[in-house]
Design a protein around this motif. Structure first.
Motif, PDB file in Angstrom:
ATOM      1  N   GLN A   1       0.847  -1.191   0.000  1.00 50.06           N
ATOM      2  CA  GLN A   1       0.000   0.000   0.000  1.00 50.06           C
ATOM      3  C   GLN A   1       0.885   1.244   0.000  1.00 50.06           C
ATOM      4  OE1 GLN A   1      -3.201  -0.066  -0.378  1.00 50.06           O
ATOM      5  NE2 GLN A   1      -3.521  -2.233  -0.029  1.00 50.06           N
ATOM      6  N   GLY A   2       0.476   2.237  -0.749  1.00 49.16           N
ATOM      7  CA  GLY A   2       1.197   3.502  -0.736  1.00 49.16           C
ATOM      8  C   GLY A   2       2.460   3.518  -1.561  1.00 49.16           C
ATOM      9  N   LYS A   3       2.691   2.491  -2.385  1.00 51.70           N
ATOM     10  CA  LYS A   3       3.903   2.470  -3.212  1.00 51.70           C
ATOM     11  C   LYS A   3       3.760   3.348  -4.445  1.00 51.70           C
ATOM     12  CE  LYS A   3       6.543  -1.541  -2.114  1.00 51.70           C
ATOM     13  NZ  LYS A   3       7.243  -2.696  -2.628  1.00 51.70           N
ATOM     14  N   GLY A   4       2.581   3.883  -4.671  1.00 51.57           N
ATOM     15  CA  GLY A   4       2.375   4.734  -5.835  1.00 51.57           C
ATOM     16  C   GLY A   4       1.544   4.046  -6.887  1.00 51.57           C
ATOM     17  N   ARG A   5       1.387   4.726  -8.011  1.00 49.05           N
ATOM     18  CA  ARG A   5       0.500   4.265  -9.067  1.00 49.05           C
ATOM     19  C   ARG A   5       1.035   3.017  -9.763  1.00 49.05           C
ATOM     20  NH1 ARG A   5      -1.558   7.998 -14.079  1.00 49.05           N
ATOM     21  NH2 ARG A   5      -2.902   6.446 -15.011  1.00 49.05           N
ATOM     22  N   ASP A   6       2.277   2.993 -10.116  1.00 52.55           N
ATOM     23  CA  ASP A   6       2.863   1.868 -10.836  1.00 52.55           C
ATOM     24  C   ASP A   6       4.129   1.438 -10.111  1.00 52.55           C
ATOM     25  OD1 ASP A   6       0.914   1.846 -12.944  1.00 52.55           O
ATOM     26  OD2 ASP A   6       1.862   3.650 -13.720  1.00 52.55           O
ATOM     27  N   TRP A   7       4.120   0.247  -9.553  1.00 51.64           N
ATOM     28  CA  TRP A   7       5.197  -0.156  -8.665  1.00 51.64           C
ATOM     29  C   TRP A   7       5.691  -1.582  -8.895  1.00 51.64           C
ATOM     30  CZ3 TRP A   7       3.912  -4.364  -5.694  1.00 51.64           C
ATOM     31  CH2 TRP A   7       2.525  -4.655  -5.617  1.00 51.64           C
ATOM     32  N   THR A   8       4.999  -2.354  -9.747  1.00 51.04           N
ATOM     33  CA  THR A   8       5.392  -3.751  -9.905  1.00 51.04           C
ATOM     34  C   THR A   8       6.615  -3.867 -10.822  1.00 51.04           C
ATOM     35  OG1 THR A   8       4.107  -4.334 -11.878  1.00 51.04           O
ATOM     36  CG2 THR A   8       2.930  -4.352  -9.756  1.00 51.04           C
TER      37      THR A   8
END
Length: 166
Positions: free
Chosen positions: A131-138
């Motif tokens: 949670q909270g890693k931002g919009r695109d994080w994978t």
């Protein structure tokens, strides 16, 4: 409560895998999902039965989302037509559905460039910790909220076509 009993119970709870503490998955009894459509720019995933949209989900992508995945480590989400080919109930991202990337064409392109196309692309949850890693994080996967992947996991069968558009 006796302190020893409390500590023993606390340590035992920590030893239980995360998936064992997850909510019970509800069986899906609706229309068959015949395809999954993803529009990367819209950040939307659609589950279809024939031509009818039966569910829509907000998605998050790889950390470098513009353009198709071409090489291992590029942070991009693939574009093209693939198949849901496996499932992981013990995913570190709550639950996950595997996508058949790389295709023969993806492998040929990467090899022609002297590179590895990568792999292990999934639709998965966030596992709370992301949670909270931002919009695109994978690393190139497609992420949805944990409560959404629980429903998607039960709705989408192995062998379902998935089409990923820019």
């Amino acid at each position: 409560m006796d302190r020893r009993v409390f500590l023993s119970a606390s340590f035992a709870a920590m030893a239980v895998p995360h998936t064992a503490l997850a909510r019970r998955l509800e069986p899906y009894e609706g229309p068959e999902v015949t395809s999954v459509i993803i529009y990367k720019k819209r950040r939307k995933m659609y589950l279809l039965s024939g031509d009818e949209i039966i569910e829509t989900y907000k998605i998050e992508l790889g950390n470098n989302p513009a353009g198709p995945k071409q090489f291992q480590g590029d942070g991009k989400t693939p574009e093209g037509s693939y198949v849901i080919n496996r499932r992981n109930p013990n995913s570190q991202f709550h639950l996950s559905l595997g996508i058949s990337y790389p295709s023969v064409r993806d492998v040929a392109y990467a090899r022609a460039q002297g590179k590895n196309p990568g792999g292990d692309i999934f639709i998965h949850g966030r596992a709370g910790k992301n949670q909270g890693k931002g919009r695109d994080w994978t690393a190139g996967c497609i992420a949805v909220a944990d409560h959404h992947i629980e429903k998607i996991y039960m709705m989408v069968r192995d062998g379902t076509f998935i089409h990923i558009y820019p």
